[in-house]
Structures are given as C-alpha cells and as structure tokens.
Design an enzyme around this catalytic site. Sequence first.
Site, mmCIF file in Angstrom:
data_model
loop_
_atom_site.group_PDB
_atom_site.id
_atom_site.type_symbol
_atom_site.label_atom_id
_atom_site.label_comp_id
_atom_site.label_asym_id
_atom_site.label_seq_id
_atom_site.Cartn_x
_atom_site.Cartn_y
_atom_site.Cartn_z
ATOM 1 N N ASP A 57 -3.755 23.325 17.452
ATOM 2 C CA ASP A 57 -4.564 22.651 16.433
ATOM 3 C C ASP A 57 -6.029 23.078 16.543
ATOM 4 O O ASP A 57 -6.707 23.284 15.544
ATOM 5 C CB ASP A 57 -4.497 21.130 16.606
ATOM 6 C CG ASP A 57 -3.098 20.619 16.334
ATOM 7 O OD1 ASP A 57 -2.229 21.454 16.005
ATOM 8 O OD2 ASP A 57 -2.882 19.400 16.455
ATOM 9 N N SER A 106 17.882 10.003 -14.383
ATOM 10 C CA SER A 106 18.434 9.464 -13.139
ATOM 11 C C SER A 106 19.704 10.208 -12.807
ATOM 12 O O SER A 106 20.079 11.152 -13.501
ATOM 13 C CB SER A 106 18.822 8.010 -13.343
ATOM 14 O OG SER A 106 17.730 7.220 -13.269
ATOM 15 N N GLU A 137 23.598 18.238 -1.085
ATOM 16 C CA GLU A 137 22.336 18.128 -0.335
ATOM 17 C C GLU A 137 21.964 16.663 -0.134
ATOM 18 O O GLU A 137 22.511 15.784 -0.811
ATOM 19 C CB GLU A 137 21.227 18.873 -1.093
ATOM 20 C CG GLU A 137 20.967 18.278 -2.451
ATOM 21 C CD GLU A 137 20.318 19.246 -3.438
ATOM 22 O OE1 GLU A 137 20.710 20.410 -3.481
ATOM 23 O OE2 GLU A 137 19.429 18.783 -4.158
ATOM 24 N N LYS A 139 20.184 13.058 -0.349
ATOM 25 C CA LYS A 139 19.449 12.320 -1.382
ATOM 26 C C LYS A 139 18.268 11.670 -0.659
ATOM 27 O O LYS A 139 18.427 10.682 0.068
ATOM 28 C CB LYS A 139 20.344 11.268 -2.033
ATOM 29 C CG LYS A 139 19.675 10.535 -3.173
ATOM 30 C CD LYS A 139 20.676 9.684 -3.923
ATOM 31 C CE LYS A 139 20.065 9.045 -5.161
ATOM 32 N NZ LYS A 139 18.885 8.251 -4.920
ATOM 33 N N ASP A 141 15.110 9.605 0.291
ATOM 34 C CA ASP A 141 14.729 8.266 -0.138
ATOM 35 C C ASP A 141 13.212 8.135 -0.113
ATOM 36 O O ASP A 141 12.629 7.613 0.831
ATOM 37 C CB ASP A 141 15.376 7.246 0.809
ATOM 38 C CG ASP A 141 15.352 5.852 0.235
ATOM 39 O OD1 ASP A 141 14.993 5.710 -0.952
ATOM 40 O OD2 ASP A 141 15.685 4.906 0.960
ATOM 41 N N ARG A 160 7.103 9.873 -11.466
ATOM 42 C CA ARG A 160 8.196 9.798 -12.430
ATOM 43 C C ARG A 160 7.816 8.924 -13.631
ATOM 44 O O ARG A 160 8.149 9.236 -14.757
ATOM 45 C CB ARG A 160 9.430 9.207 -11.737
ATOM 46 C CG ARG A 160 10.620 9.110 -12.637
ATOM 47 C CD ARG A 160 11.839 8.609 -11.866
ATOM 48 N NE ARG A 160 13.032 8.727 -12.682
ATOM 49 C CZ ARG A 160 13.383 7.884 -13.621
ATOM 50 N NH1 ARG A 160 12.621 6.834 -13.862
ATOM 51 N NH2 ARG A 160 14.484 8.057 -14.332
ATOM 52 N N GLU A 198 10.833 15.059 -3.937
ATOM 53 C CA GLU A 198 10.641 13.717 -3.415
ATOM 54 C C GLU A 198 9.537 13.761 -2.353
ATOM 55 O O GLU A 198 9.531 14.645 -1.498
ATOM 56 C CB GLU A 198 11.973 13.287 -2.774
ATOM 57 C CG GLU A 198 12.214 11.820 -2.747
ATOM 58 C CD GLU A 198 12.758 11.268 -4.065
ATOM 59 O OE1 GLU A 198 12.912 12.043 -5.043
ATOM 60 O OE2 GLU A 198 13.002 10.058 -4.115
ATOM 61 N N TYR A 250 13.825 19.823 -4.844
ATOM 62 C CA TYR A 250 15.277 20.004 -4.940
ATOM 63 C C TYR A 250 15.792 20.332 -6.333
ATOM 64 O O TYR A 250 16.988 20.396 -6.545
ATOM 65 C CB TYR A 250 16.001 18.761 -4.424
ATOM 66 C CG TYR A 250 15.443 17.458 -4.981
ATOM 67 C CD1 TYR A 250 15.502 17.167 -6.335
ATOM 68 C CD2 TYR A 250 14.841 16.535 -4.128
ATOM 69 C CE1 TYR A 250 14.983 15.996 -6.838
ATOM 70 C CE2 TYR A 250 14.319 15.353 -4.626
ATOM 71 C CZ TYR A 250 14.396 15.095 -5.981
ATOM 72 O OH TYR A 250 13.874 13.942 -6.484
ATOM 73 N N LYS A 342 26.249 7.377 -2.815
ATOM 74 C CA LYS A 342 25.344 6.449 -2.130
ATOM 75 C C LYS A 342 25.936 5.975 -0.812
ATOM 76 O O LYS A 342 27.101 5.584 -0.752
ATOM 77 C CB LYS A 342 25.102 5.220 -3.029
ATOM 78 C CG LYS A 342 24.482 5.558 -4.379
ATOM 79 C CD LYS A 342 22.996 5.696 -4.279
ATOM 80 C CE LYS A 342 22.348 4.342 -4.275
ATOM 81 N NZ LYS A 342 20.903 4.415 -4.428
ATOM 82 N N CYS A 436 -3.034 -25.700 15.465
ATOM 83 C CA CYS A 436 -2.142 -24.823 16.223
ATOM 84 C C CYS A 436 -0.848 -25.551 16.591
ATOM 85 O O CYS A 436 -0.889 -26.635 17.178
ATOM 86 C CB CYS A 436 -2.856 -24.346 17.488
ATOM 87 S SG CYS A 436 -1.776 -23.408 18.579
ATOM 88 N N CYS A 439 -1.052 -25.786 20.766
ATOM 89 C CA CYS A 439 -2.059 -26.547 21.513
ATOM 90 C C CYS A 439 -2.823 -27.528 20.620
ATOM 91 O O CYS A 439 -3.731 -28.205 21.093
ATOM 92 C CB CYS A 439 -3.039 -25.594 22.207
ATOM 93 S SG CYS A 439 -4.165 -24.786 21.056
ATOM 94 N N CYS A 454 -5.568 -19.423 16.022
ATOM 95 C CA CYS A 454 -5.930 -20.463 16.968
ATOM 96 C C CYS A 454 -7.007 -19.843 17.840
ATOM 97 O O CYS A 454 -6.773 -18.809 18.464
ATOM 98 C CB CYS A 454 -4.717 -20.849 17.812
ATOM 99 S SG CYS A 454 -5.165 -21.839 19.246
ATOM 100 N N CYS A 459 -5.122 -21.262 24.913
ATOM 101 C CA CYS A 459 -3.902 -21.786 24.283
ATOM 102 C C CYS A 459 -2.696 -21.182 25.020
ATOM 103 O O CYS A 459 -2.587 -19.962 25.151
ATOM 104 C CB CYS A 459 -3.889 -21.387 22.809
ATOM 105 S SG CYS A 459 -2.307 -21.644 22.010
HETATM 106 S S1 IVH Z 1 18.439 15.808 -8.569
HETATM 107 C C1 IVH Z 1 18.303 15.760 -13.232
HETATM 108 N N1 IVH Z 1 18.445 15.865 -5.969
HETATM 109 O O1 IVH Z 1 17.274 10.363 -6.739
HETATM 110 C C2 IVH Z 1 18.584 15.377 -11.848
HETATM 111 N N2 IVH Z 1 17.561 13.940 -7.032
HETATM 112 O O2 IVH Z 1 18.733 8.289 -8.159
HETATM 113 C C3 IVH Z 1 17.433 15.566 -10.955
HETATM 114 N N3 IVH Z 1 16.662 12.251 -5.459
HETATM 115 O O3 IVH Z 1 15.434 10.506 -9.709
HETATM 116 C C4 IVH Z 1 17.557 14.855 -9.675
HETATM 117 N N4 IVH Z 1 17.116 13.375 -3.608
HETATM 118 O O4 IVH Z 1 14.199 10.959 -7.488
HETATM 119 C C5 IVH Z 1 18.129 15.149 -7.058
HETATM 120 N N5 IVH Z 1 18.481 16.079 -3.639
HETATM 121 C C6 IVH Z 1 18.160 15.378 -4.731
HETATM 122 C C7 IVH Z 1 17.543 14.119 -4.650
HETATM 123 C C8 IVH Z 1 17.262 13.412 -5.824
HETATM 124 C C9 IVH Z 1 16.590 12.266 -4.109
HETATM 125 C C10 IVH Z 1 16.192 11.135 -6.306
HETATM 126 C C11 IVH Z 1 15.461 11.554 -7.544
HETATM 127 C C12 IVH Z 1 16.258 10.950 -8.681
HETATM 128 C C13 IVH Z 1 16.951 9.830 -7.999
HETATM 129 C C14 IVH Z 1 18.177 9.403 -8.747
#
Ligand code: IVH
Length: 700
Positions: A57, A106, A137, A139, A141, A160, A198, A250, A342, A436, A439, A454, A459
């Site tokens: 660094d 979505s 791949e 998902k 979070d 978004r 993400e 992604y 999920k 408190c 005490c 307190c 205490c």
């Molecule tokens: S593909 C048109 N790939 O999950 C489709 N989404 O529940 C584009 N997310 O809105 C999305 N990991 O924010 C895609 N590997 C991944 C993801 C992913 C997380 C999120 C994304 C999406 C939401 C849907």
Amino acid sequence: MYDNSQTKKLQSKTSDWLLAAREKSDPVTTGKVDSLREILRFHEYRYYVQNDPLISDEEYDILYKLLEKFEKVHPELVTQDSPTQRVGKGLVSSFPKVQHLVPMLSLENSYNADDLLDWDRKAKELSGLSEIEYCVEPKFDGASISLIYDNDQLYRSATRGDGVVGDEITINTRQIKSLPLSAKFSSYGIEQIEIRGEVLINKNNFKKFNDKLIEEGIPPFANPRNSAAGSLRIKDTAEVGRRNLEAFLYHVSYITATDTRQPTTHSGMLEMLWNLGFRSPKKEMLVVKGIDKVIQHVEDFENKRDTLPYEIDGMVVKVNDLQLQERLGMTSHHPRWAIAFKFKARQATSKLLGVNFQVGRTGAVTPVARIAAAAVGGVTVTSISIHNEEYIKEKQLMLGDTILIERSGDVIPQIVKSFTELRTGSEEAIQFPTSCPVCSHQLFKPEGEAVWRCININCPAQVVERIIHFVSKDAMDIKSFGEANVRKFFELGLLKDVPGIYELDYEVIGQLPGFGKKSLDNLQAAITSSKSQPLHRLIYGLGIRYVGETTAKTLANLVNDLMEFTDYTEEQLQQAEDIGVKVAGSIYRFFHDAENLHMLRKLEQLGISLKNQKKQVIVTDTPLAGQTFLFTGTLNRLKRSDAEEKVEENGGKLVSGVSSKLNYLVVGDDAGSKLEKAKKIQTIKIISEEEFIKMLPQEK
Ligand code: IVH
C-alpha cells in the site's frame, strides 16, 4: 486482462518509478504521465479486481502522490479516467433522474428442482431444441446498477429506480475501485455499451463497518444489501469511498458496434468484461448443457454459500447463446431466457412480545425485544436488539406487532419491519424507562445523541459489563473466564472491578459448586498468562468509548508504555490515522480521569504489562521467526486478523503478495490466484490452516 509479459513489463516499470521517486528527482513529465497512470491502473486492478497485489500500500501511495503532485501543477493535463479522479469532491446536492437505455427487468424466481425442470421444458418447447446450454452464476445480493461506457470511457451510471428511470450516481460509482473508469471496448468493435451489475460490501467489511456503528451508538444495517444500497446514495462522495464497495458485472443489455467482433454467448460476454478489467463472475460461472447438471450445481452452491466472502441469495440460470436469448424474448416483467433459483430464506415472521432494557458497559440503555421463537438462517432467535428510541419510532414498533426478522450469515439478527397492516388495535406503545433499570439512577440523553445513558459509573450493570468486555476473546482473551463466571463472582461479591480479576481468592472459589481443582487451575493459569497480552488488547479491553480493535492497535503503535498517553494532547492524538475529534476527546478524557489512572496503576502493580512489548522484544525461538507468511482463501479455525497477529507475535513477517520472498502460503477454502501463482515458485511452502496452527507454540 494483463498477460504474463505485460505484467512483467509493468512491474519492472513500477520498480523504475519507485526508484525515481525515492531519488526525489521529480520524475513526472508531460510525456511520462500516461505511463504513470497506466501503472497505477494496473496496480488498482491487481488489488481490487484480482485481490492479488504486487506492491505494498505504501508503494502505491508513493506513486499516487507523484501523480497528484504533477496534476496539481498541470490541471489542464488531468484526464477523466486518471486514478486521481476517483477522489470525492465534497457534497452532492441531489441525484438527477435518468432513463435506462433498456428497461431493467426483474427475474422470474424458482425455489426447487421442479420449478427449474418446468422452466427448461418451456424454453425447449419455445425454441424447438432438445437440449439447451446454460450459464449458471451466483445471484449477488446487493444493489443493482447500470453503467454506460461511451468510446471506452465511463459515461454514466444509475441505480435501478423503477426499472425505467433511475438516479444518476456516476460520481459515487467512480469511488468503487474495482470499476475501471475507462476500458478498451473498442478492441471488440464496441462504441457504446450498457452493462448491469450489483454493488456489494463484502461480509468482512460489512462487519467492520457495523461494529463501528454500534460502537458509536448508531443502529447497524440489517444486511450488506441495505448498506450497499444506502452507500450508493450518500451525498458525501468521500464517505462512499471509505465504505469499500465492490461491483460484480453480470449482464450486457445494449451495444452499438462498428463491426461483429463481439462475443455471441453470455459466458463470452462475461469473459470479455473480465478481460477488460471488470469483475464479472467469470470464475464463478459454470457453462453446462441440460438442466440436470444445472440443478446439481445450484444445490451444491447453496451448501457453499456461507464460505463466500460476499452474500448471495441464490443462483441465476441463463440461456448461454445470445441469439437464442433474443428468440425467447421477454414478458413485461422478466426475460424468458433467465431464471433465478432462490436459496432458503433467512427471513422469518415473528411476534414482538415484550422489551427488556439492558445497561451496557458505557451506561447505554439498550432496548432488547423479546420475540416469539423463530428459526432463521439455522438458529432459533428469541431476542433481538432494537437499539434505541429513534429506531423504535423509525421501524414503527409496538408490543404485539407481527414483525419480519432477518439473519444473514454471521450477522446478528435484525428486525426488517413490522406489518402495521396486521394490527388488531390491541398493540401497545413501547415505554422507555426514565431511570436506570439496574441502579435507579436518573437516565440522561446527551445533546445530539440517540442513546439514553445511566451516568452512574459505579452502576453495577456497567461494572460487570466492563469486566466481561475486559476478559473477552478480542480483548485480554482470558479463557475459562466466560460471561457466566464473571456474573457469578460479581453477584457473590468475589469480584468488584477490573483489577479484582487479578486478586481473586481461589480458596473461596474452590468451595463453589462446579469448581474442581482442574477448572480452578485452568482459570488461574489463563488469568496469569493474560498479564503479558499485547498492549493493543489491553487498550481495547479498557473499553474507552469509540476505541474499537482497530483504533486500539493504532494507539498501541504510538507508545512504548501506556502511561505515555497521560502526556498526549487531543491535537496530538488526532495526528494518528483514523482518530478524529470525537475519538481523540474520549481518549484524552479517559487518560485524565483520576479513577481510571488509579485503576491502571493498580493493574501495573498486579503485574499486568503496560509496555508495548512488540516494540522491544524480538522473538527468535519459534519456527515462525524470520519467516514470511501470506494467507489466502477462507480460514475455518482462526480469524484472518488473529492468524496474522500470531505470525507477528511469533517473530514472523507478513507480506502482501506472492513472490520469491514468500516462505509460507497458508491456504484456506476457495483459494484462488495466489495459490496458483505460489505453486509455480518452488521455494514457497504451501501449508494448510491446520499445519499453520501446528507451527504455533502450544498455548498452556
Ligand atoms: S441478470 C434482464 N444476473 O437480481 C436480467 N441479475 O431479482 C438481468 N441479480 O434485478 C439480470 N445477481 O439486480 C442477473 N448474476 C445475476 C444477478 C442478478 C443479482 C439481481 C439483479 C436483478 C435481480 C432480480
């Protein structure tokens, strides 16, 4: 991104620059500034994208400062994608609304193998194929973002929003060091590209960040997702930089191109992004034919979920061929070519039954909700901290409410929300006490704070919590002296304050039920050996307000003897890294309080070392002495920071990258490029966490 020969070339240029910088000859010229920027970008990539830095660094900072100095003198030569241009520029007043080039849809959700089989059947029917190639791949979070690069430069990024219109947050995404400010899309014939991804905070940074909030009496975030989303919309851009956000890209949603050099599969796109310096799930993705292998993979991955450094809430299965994606098209809500699988929810509903008020070691009165037992993330939760009065108001909590709770990874459970629409009218407001609960001393709320306290420092609740903190694992680490024992001895009057730990009457304790000779010996040995714990552990154990583990380490490095702090002014304390006005004030007050000083002198008389032994003692008699170490992957038995501390305590040295200077690479789960690289250097010993632990001197 960088092949071996480029890496070697850039590394050798780095050495030249560092040498020139050391000679203080002011080596940057108009002709050479691009080369310096290229080198800084290369090292950012190694550090933030590959997680495998080649320089320290400090060395990075030396080069960065060279560039900064040059740009100050020549502001007309600053480029938009210069590494200096990530730096926050004060406060933003608002985030303008922008329309996405393509709406952000979505994903359809699936929860089990049958759902995936159904989806695959439909895709096959629609396409007329008997088997489809999929890319699977994680998902991620976090919070989704959309980026546009125009002529190889980051042009704009947005949240978004409602899927059609989002908030423009370019200034904040520029703070995400793993996101390149420019990338050679033109080498794929691309003029303009919209990419989706993400933004996340990894679990480690999230925990550190939350611990700091708790330390300051601010309610922590429920999960890394909320904190990532919140961080993207902060108006102080420098603060965004400090949050250590990361981004995974992604999906490519839109391209204009001059020719047809672009990939034709989704996995090819992820590789392209990776090759251009982005973090895409290239290493995490799996390309397979047929849904059966997909099902096997997503189920295997769910079992690995907790070992990943970031949160994922499922997997995404995508049709790999982009032309086929186009043919399958989309509904108004989601594409037909992708589906989310999920994982089991880490949320559960429960009922808020009552509230207990606990007094902590700083006197803070914390409301703790009693809730109907609920199973979440593999544990049964019956109580949850609800932090303070404002939090109760903000979450609109009432006794009798139905609530949604969440527990992600090793994060403490949190209330996400209360379902106010389910109220029956019999719910009751939560009453905060005025005195408190332990005490009975009047409670006080300092100006500008959210926490009632307190202020009676004698205490009993505070005293006992201070002792528990002092002996705890991250402080003096007195094993066999758990919370229950501290409380028991305290209630029986055998232990009255922190120094009392070292004056216990073992004869009396020996008479207590459950204290045989062996447990007594263990306790006594653990207490004695704690007397020579490193100074930063003692400082942390003192429980000075706002002084967490990191600040304790900073402080320990400043002195040879703890008592030197009695001569420090607040201004001097503020010179140290990470110590601001508030923290400095608190430390200053601690070391100017007669009772505290009396306690420290007493500890010293009882044989507790107030010296910074690390500065004085050189350990030479352990197998670690004089050897260099590097850790990679997830450790199972030791915390990474503890393992690193053990190396230093035992005379070893830590290094930041794999090179011929490295003696031992300690490999945890899911080790990546460092391991591959170390295998190529014969002199490096590659050992497991177990083998590392065996090298350590056995604790008595
Ligand atoms: S593909 C048109 N790939 O999950 C489709 N989404 O529940 C584009 N997310 O809105 C999305 N990991 O924010 C895609 N590997 C991944 C993801 C992913 C997380 C999120 C994304 C999406 C939401 C849907």
